[in-house]
Design a protein around this motif. Structure first.
Motif, PDB file in Angstrom:
ATOM      1  N   ALA A 154     -68.891  25.620  14.727  1.00 48.40           N
ATOM      2  CA  ALA A 154     -68.621  27.318  15.393  1.00 48.40           C
ATOM      3  C   ALA A 154     -69.451  27.298  16.701  1.00 48.40           C
ATOM      4  O   ALA A 154     -70.652  26.697  16.513  1.00 48.40           O
ATOM      5  N   HIS A 155     -69.099  27.881  17.645  1.00 46.69           N
ATOM      6  CA  HIS A 155     -69.667  27.952  18.804  1.00 46.69           C
ATOM      7  C   HIS A 155     -71.368  28.761  18.636  1.00 46.69           C
ATOM      8  O   HIS A 155     -72.052  28.415  19.196  1.00 46.69           O
ATOM      9  N   VAL A 156     -71.325  29.852  17.643  1.00 44.15           N
ATOM     10  CA  VAL A 156     -72.650  30.373  17.659  1.00 44.15           C
ATOM     11  C   VAL A 156     -73.668  29.316  16.923  1.00 44.15           C
ATOM     12  O   VAL A 156     -74.748  29.640  17.071  1.00 44.15           O
ATOM     13  N   MET A 176     -76.043  22.539  25.863  1.00 48.86           N
ATOM     14  CA  MET A 176     -74.989  21.723  26.296  1.00 48.86           C
ATOM     15  C   MET A 176     -74.974  20.533  25.465  1.00 48.86           C
ATOM     16  O   MET A 176     -73.814  19.855  25.163  1.00 48.86           O
ATOM     17  N   ARG A 177     -75.958  19.761  25.283  1.00 45.64           N
ATOM     18  CA  ARG A 177     -76.003  18.654  24.533  1.00 45.64           C
ATOM     19  C   ARG A 177     -75.615  18.814  23.306  1.00 45.64           C
ATOM     20  O   ARG A 177     -74.811  17.940  22.579  1.00 45.64           O
ATOM     21  N   ARG A 178     -75.854  19.776  22.491  1.00 50.48           N
ATOM     22  CA  ARG A 178     -75.525  20.103  21.152  1.00 50.48           C
ATOM     23  C   ARG A 178     -73.881  20.360  20.907  1.00 50.48           C
ATOM     24  O   ARG A 178     -73.359  19.887  20.340  1.00 50.48           O
ATOM     25  N   MET A 179     -73.501  21.090  22.182  1.00 46.86           N
ATOM     26  CA  MET A 179     -72.265  21.404  22.111  1.00 46.86           C
ATOM     27  C   MET A 179     -71.120  20.256  22.418  1.00 46.86           C
ATOM     28  O   MET A 179     -70.268  19.939  21.836  1.00 46.86           O
ATOM     29  N   ALA A 180     -71.760  19.293  23.142  1.00 44.66           N
ATOM     30  CA  ALA A 180     -71.248  18.017  23.447  1.00 44.66           C
ATOM     31  C   ALA A 180     -71.339  16.760  22.591  1.00 44.66           C
ATOM     32  O   ALA A 180     -70.664  15.833  22.444  1.00 44.66           O
ATOM     33  N   GLY A 181     -71.906  17.354  21.292  1.00 48.36           N
ATOM     34  CA  GLY A 181     -72.016  16.406  20.148  1.00 48.36           C
ATOM     35  C   GLY A 181     -73.036  15.157  20.309  1.00 48.36           C
ATOM     36  O   GLY A 181     -73.031  14.266  19.626  1.00 48.36           O
ATOM     37  N   VAL A 182     -74.069  15.452  21.229  1.00 52.58           N
ATOM     38  CA  VAL A 182     -74.920  14.396  21.599  1.00 52.58           C
ATOM     39  C   VAL A 182     -75.907  14.273  20.350  1.00 52.58           C
ATOM     40  O   VAL A 182     -76.547  13.106  19.971  1.00 52.58           O
ATOM     41  N   ASP A 217     -75.728  15.338  17.096  1.00 51.38           N
ATOM     42  CA  ASP A 217     -75.535  15.061  15.702  1.00 51.38           C
ATOM     43  C   ASP A 217     -74.107  14.997  15.442  1.00 51.38           C
ATOM     44  O   ASP A 217     -73.635  14.594  14.281  1.00 51.38           O
ATOM     45  N   GLY A 218     -73.336  14.483  16.541  1.00 50.82           N
ATOM     46  CA  GLY A 218     -71.858  14.032  16.454  1.00 50.82           C
ATOM     47  C   GLY A 218     -70.944  15.096  16.242  1.00 50.82           C
ATOM     48  O   GLY A 218     -69.747  14.829  15.911  1.00 50.82           O
ATOM     49  N   ILE A 219     -71.422  16.364  16.163  1.00 51.22           N
ATOM     50  CA  ILE A 219     -70.514  17.557  15.874  1.00 51.22           C
ATOM     51  C   ILE A 219     -70.453  18.359  17.280  1.00 51.22           C
ATOM     52  O   ILE A 219     -71.008  18.648  17.976  1.00 51.22           O
ATOM     53  N   VAL A 220     -69.004  18.189  17.514  1.00 55.51           N
ATOM     54  CA  VAL A 220     -68.759  18.737  18.985  1.00 55.51           C
ATOM     55  C   VAL A 220     -68.235  20.225  18.782  1.00 55.51           C
ATOM     56  O   VAL A 220     -67.826  20.789  17.781  1.00 55.51           O
ATOM     57  N   ASP A 221     -68.954  20.952  19.948  1.00 55.83           N
ATOM     58  CA  ASP A 221     -68.280  22.705  19.261  1.00 55.83           C
ATOM     59  C   ASP A 221     -66.941  22.856  19.322  1.00 55.83           C
ATOM     60  O   ASP A 221     -66.045  22.253  20.172  1.00 55.83           O
ATOM     61  N   ALA A 222     -66.585  23.720  18.587  1.00 64.79           N
ATOM     62  CA  ALA A 222     -65.218  24.241  18.518  1.00 64.79           C
ATOM     63  C   ALA A 222     -64.437  24.539  19.468  1.00 64.79           C
ATOM     64  O   ALA A 222     -63.211  24.820  19.516  1.00 64.79           O
ATOM     65  N   LEU A 223     -65.132  24.791  20.682  1.00 64.48           N
ATOM     66  CA  LEU A 223     -64.725  25.560  21.782  1.00 64.48           C
ATOM     67  C   LEU A 223     -63.639  24.439  22.442  1.00 64.48           C
ATOM     68  O   LEU A 223     -62.613  24.893  23.113  1.00 64.48           O
ATOM     69  N   TYR A 224     -64.053  23.115  22.123  1.00 66.47           N
ATOM     70  CA  TYR A 224     -63.342  22.145  22.934  1.00 66.47           C
ATOM     71  C   TYR A 224     -62.132  22.034  22.171  1.00 66.47           C
ATOM     72  O   TYR A 224     -61.157  21.469  22.516  1.00 66.47           O
ATOM     73  N   ALA A 237     -55.759  33.963  12.809  1.00 64.64           N
ATOM     74  CA  ALA A 237     -56.778  34.679  13.065  1.00 64.64           C
ATOM     75  C   ALA A 237     -58.084  34.192  12.565  1.00 64.64           C
ATOM     76  O   ALA A 237     -59.223  34.150  13.309  1.00 64.64           O
ATOM     77  N   THR A 238     -57.888  33.496  11.378  1.00 68.50           N
ATOM     78  CA  THR A 238     -59.322  33.113  10.659  1.00 68.50           C
ATOM     79  C   THR A 238     -59.814  31.780  11.521  1.00 68.50           C
ATOM     80  O   THR A 238     -60.908  31.705  11.590  1.00 68.50           O
ATOM     81  N   ASP A 239     -58.778  30.968  11.962  1.00 69.71           N
ATOM     82  CA  ASP A 239     -59.169  29.892  12.724  1.00 69.71           C
ATOM     83  C   ASP A 239     -59.766  30.108  13.996  1.00 69.71           C
ATOM     84  O   ASP A 239     -60.788  29.530  14.326  1.00 69.71           O
ATOM     85  N   GLN A 240     -59.445  31.051  14.806  1.00 68.48           N
ATOM     86  CA  GLN A 240     -59.780  31.702  15.812  1.00 68.48           C
ATOM     87  C   GLN A 240     -61.365  32.073  15.735  1.00 68.48           C
ATOM     88  O   GLN A 240     -62.173  31.855  16.472  1.00 68.48           O
ATOM     89  N   ASP A 241     -61.522  32.902  14.535  1.00 67.71           N
ATOM     90  CA  ASP A 241     -63.041  33.359  14.285  1.00 67.71           C
ATOM     91  C   ASP A 241     -63.801  32.144  13.954  1.00 67.71           C
ATOM     92  O   ASP A 241     -64.826  32.229  14.311  1.00 67.71           O
ATOM     93  N   ASP A 242     -63.329  31.163  13.171  1.00 69.43           N
ATOM     94  CA  ASP A 242     -64.065  30.075  12.959  1.00 69.43           C
ATOM     95  C   ASP A 242     -64.592  29.180  14.115  1.00 69.43           C
ATOM     96  O   ASP A 242     -65.649  28.703  14.181  1.00 69.43           O
ATOM     97  N   ILE A 243     -63.687  29.239  15.215  1.00 66.49           N
ATOM     98  CA  ILE A 243     -63.980  28.495  16.562  1.00 66.49           C
ATOM     99  C   ILE A 243     -65.331  29.113  16.978  1.00 66.49           C
ATOM    100  O   ILE A 243     -66.147  28.591  17.326  1.00 66.49           O
ATOM    101  N   PHE A 244     -65.363  30.523  16.924  1.00 67.23           N
ATOM    102  CA  PHE A 244     -66.457  31.266  17.773  1.00 67.23           C
ATOM    103  C   PHE A 244     -67.796  31.537  16.725  1.00 67.23           C
ATOM    104  O   PHE A 244     -68.848  31.744  17.057  1.00 67.23           O
TER     105      PHE A 244
END
Length: 295
Positions: free
Chosen positions: A204-206, A251-257, A259-266, A180-187
């Protein structure tokens, strides 16, 4: 704002809905098909969006409209699957949505042909299939109008909106195997009370999509709903904006464009489509296509 298609700002999302995606068939029949389409659109039970391929074939242009882009530098896949026309059918009765779909297909044929359809639904009070609340921190009232609608311009522009649609496929088996803690960390939120985590990871997505963290701020109105087809399931992401700018910076930030950090949703989900549409305004309750200057 009494010129927009009302469903853009209405909340909550409907109990049932359908997304219909149309491809160009016989371009010479297109104007007649649009004439048959206009009387069907009320902007509440049926929202329509025009894609760049349709507008180009008409020899017209809409300021701000373009096809879904390639996100250069993305560290993950952000596919573009642009269609000519999109219809969002909304209601509570799947049978009625089916009959409305059939009327639309008949009205648009042969100029436009149905490429595919996705049925969606409201889960609980408006949650993703993972159990997390969707649309948290959506702007409301005047802030929603400012975020979602074109408020300046000429006839046929004011009250219009730009829609973004992406179909995300979830790996629910993998997600549910996580603590559950990993799931919360994703979002970046607790599922139990929807409270944002004080020490959420940078992925984290937020953190990736915090609307107020961009310059300028990147607010948009989200109307996403879950979908299920056989063993496959996920989220049909839908948002409305006064332009595509807010979505694109997120979307650019989610895709890591950035800073190189990809959204954990992926970690458990991926988009398999990406489309942009212009949703014309209404005038006296009738779809206003005057911005196309084809009448």
């Amino acid at each position: 704002m009494n010129h927009c298609q009302p469903a853009i700002l209405e909340a909550p999302v409907p109990l049932q809905a359908r997304h219909l995606f149309f491809s160009l068939g016989s371009p010479g029949e297109l104007r007649a098909a649009l004439d048959r389409l206009v009387p069907l659109i009320d902007g509440r039970s049926l929202v329509v969006g025009l894609g760049q391929p349709l507008v180009q074939v008409l020899g017209c242009s809409v300021s701000g409209l373009r096809a879904f882009p390639c996100f250069g530098g993305a560290l993950v896949d952000v596919p573009s699957t642009q269609h000519a026309l999109w219809c969002w059918l909304r209601g509570a009765d799947r049978g009625e949505l089916l009959h409305l779909s059939r009327r639309l297909e008949a009205a648009l044929f042969p100029a436009l042909t149905l490429d595919h359809m996705v049925e969606v639904f409201r889960h609980k009070e408006g949650r993703d299939l993972t159990g997390y609340e969707d649309g948290t921190e959506n702007p409301v009232g005047d802030a929603a109008i400012e975020a979602a609608l074109v408020t300046e311009g000429g006839a046929g522009d004011v009250g219009g909106s730009f829609a973004v649609i992406q179909r995300w496929v979830h790996d629910l088996n993998y997600f549910e195997s996580l603590p559950a803690t990993d799931q919360d960390d994703i979002f970046g939120r607790r599922k139990s009370d929807n409270e944002e985590l004080d020490e959420a990871p940078a992925s984290a997505h937020v953190k990736r999509t915090a609307q107020e963290s961009f310059e300028p701020e990147a607010f948009m109105v989200r109307r996403s709903m879950p979908w299920v087809e056989g063993e496959r399931a996920g989220l049909m992401f839908l948002c409305f904006g006064r332009s595509f700018a807010a979505f694109e910076v997120q979307m650019r930030r989610m895709a890591g464009v950035d800073d190189g950090i990809v959204d954990a949703l992926y970690r458990f989900s991926r988009p398999v489509s990406g489309e942009y549409y212009w949703c014309p305004p209404l005038r006296d309750g009738v779809l206003d296509l005057s911005a196309l200057q084809i009448c």
